[in-house]
Design a protein around this motif. Structure first.
Motif, PDB file in Angstrom:
ATOM      1  N   PRO A   1       0.800  -1.231   0.000  1.00  0.00           N
ATOM      2  CA  PRO A   1       0.000   0.000   0.000  1.00  0.00           C
ATOM      3  C   PRO A   1       0.829   1.276   0.000  1.00  0.00           C
ATOM      4  N   GLU A   2       2.132   1.181   0.250  1.00  0.00           N
ATOM      5  CA  GLU A   2       2.982   2.365   0.248  1.00  0.00           C
ATOM      6  C   GLU A   2       3.359   2.826  -1.160  1.00  0.00           C
ATOM      7  N   MET A   3       2.896   2.133  -2.185  1.00  0.00           N
ATOM      8  CA  MET A   3       3.235   2.470  -3.573  1.00  0.00           C
ATOM      9  C   MET A   3       2.335   3.599  -4.070  1.00  0.00           C
ATOM     10  N   TRP A   4       2.570   4.789  -3.561  1.00  0.00           N
ATOM     11  CA  TRP A   4       1.678   5.900  -3.874  1.00  0.00           C
ATOM     12  C   TRP A   4       1.704   6.273  -5.351  1.00  0.00           C
TER      13      TRP A   4
ATOM     14  N   ALA B   1       7.601  11.893   0.944  1.00  0.00           N
ATOM     15  CA  ALA B   1       7.839  12.759  -0.221  1.00  0.00           C
ATOM     16  C   ALA B   1       6.943  13.989  -0.082  1.00  0.00           C
ATOM     17  N   PRO B   2       7.309  14.946   0.779  1.00  0.00           N
ATOM     18  CA  PRO B   2       6.417  16.062   1.107  1.00  0.00           C
ATOM     19  C   PRO B   2       5.987  16.923  -0.085  1.00  0.00           C
ATOM     20  N   GLU B   3       6.871  17.163  -1.042  1.00  0.00           N
ATOM     21  CA  GLU B   3       6.485  17.973  -2.210  1.00  0.00           C
ATOM     22  C   GLU B   3       5.435  17.250  -3.044  1.00  0.00           C
ATOM     23  N   GLU B   4       5.657  15.964  -3.271  1.00  0.00           N
ATOM     24  CA  GLU B   4       4.699  15.171  -4.026  1.00  0.00           C
ATOM     25  C   GLU B   4       3.391  15.041  -3.273  1.00  0.00           C
ATOM     26  N   GLN B   5       3.473  14.934  -1.956  1.00  0.00           N
ATOM     27  CA  GLN B   5       2.274  14.839  -1.133  1.00  0.00           C
ATOM     28  C   GLN B   5       1.419  16.100  -1.292  1.00  0.00           C
ATOM     29  N   LYS B   6       2.073  17.260  -1.359  1.00  0.00           N
ATOM     30  CA  LYS B   6       1.332  18.520  -1.577  1.00  0.00           C
ATOM     31  C   LYS B   6       0.639  18.506  -2.937  1.00  0.00           C
TER      32      LYS B   6
ATOM     33  N   ASP C   1      -1.978  10.015   1.465  1.00  0.00           N
ATOM     34  CA  ASP C   1      -1.666   9.532   2.806  1.00  0.00           C
ATOM     35  C   ASP C   1      -0.390   8.690   2.837  1.00  0.00           C
ATOM     36  N   GLN C   2      -0.083   8.008   1.739  1.00  0.00           N
ATOM     37  CA  GLN C   2       1.101   7.145   1.691  1.00  0.00           C
ATOM     38  C   GLN C   2       2.374   7.903   1.308  1.00  0.00           C
ATOM     39  N   ALA C   3       2.251   9.091   0.752  1.00  0.00           N
ATOM     40  CA  ALA C   3       3.421   9.837   0.269  1.00  0.00           C
ATOM     41  C   ALA C   3       4.091  10.649   1.376  1.00  0.00           C
ATOM     42  N   LYS C   4       4.003  10.190   2.593  1.00  0.00           N
ATOM     43  CA  LYS C   4       4.524  10.957   3.734  1.00  0.00           C
ATOM     44  C   LYS C   4       6.041  11.177   3.670  1.00  0.00           C
TER      45      LYS C   4
END
Length: 165
Positions: free
Chosen positions: A98-101, A134-139, A129-132
């Motif tokens: 599930p971490e494969m965002w 990778a903060p830029e990608e998470q945004k 939620d999984q991209a924690k």
């Protein structure tokens, strides 16, 4: 030596079979992508810090990466491909890891192609939620969640997948 390129069918149960070479020091330090099964296995040979294994090992996160790679090849080959098959591989990959965002972003994009707002939101929220780590990608993914929430199903557009860069 032949490059290892297993088919999705060979790894769809999460098992990796055959010969594998791994750094022993890396296995000892952390549980990197669920490889503790190799840390507890006895290698058939060792050369310096390299450990050589032969057999069948349950490595679902490695198998998930193989499934996702094949799905990305289908989706981004530049020619018409079997998107339903790619989607099947991605769903299976995310089930194993599930971490494969990046795969979840692709599933969100496929849901947009199907004009399925509910599933697009499901996959993009999961990716966010999984991209924690990778903060830029998470945004970027959070912004896509907002865009999809506000858009009519016919007006939704796919997201540029940061994992493709």
């Amino acid at each position: 030596m032949k490059e290892w390129d297993p088919s999705p069918e060979e790894v769809s149960n999460g098992y990796i079979k055959g010969w594998m070479i791994s750094s022993g020091s890396g296995l000892a330090l952390r549980n990197w992508h669920g490889v503790e099964v190799l840390r507890n296995a006895v290698p058939v040979a060792q050369r310096g810090s390299l450990q050589i294994y032969h057999g069948s090992y349950y490595l679902p996160m490695v198998a998930a990466g193989i499934l996702a790679r094949h799905a990305f090849k289908i989706l981004h080959a530049g020619e018409p491909g079997d998107h339903a098959l790619a989607e099947k591989y991605l769903v299976k990959a995310v089930g194993m890891n599930p971490e494969m965002w990046g795969s979840e972003v692709e599933l969100g994009n496929l849901a947009i192609e199907h004009k399925d707002k509910t599933m697009a939101l499901h996959w993009f929220v999961m990716a966010r939620d999984q991209a924690k780590d990778a903060p830029e990608e998470q945004k970027d993914i959070a912004a896509e969640v907002e865009r999809v929430q506000k858009a009519a199903p016919d007006a939704m557009t796919p997201m540029r997948n940061p994992m493709m860069e």
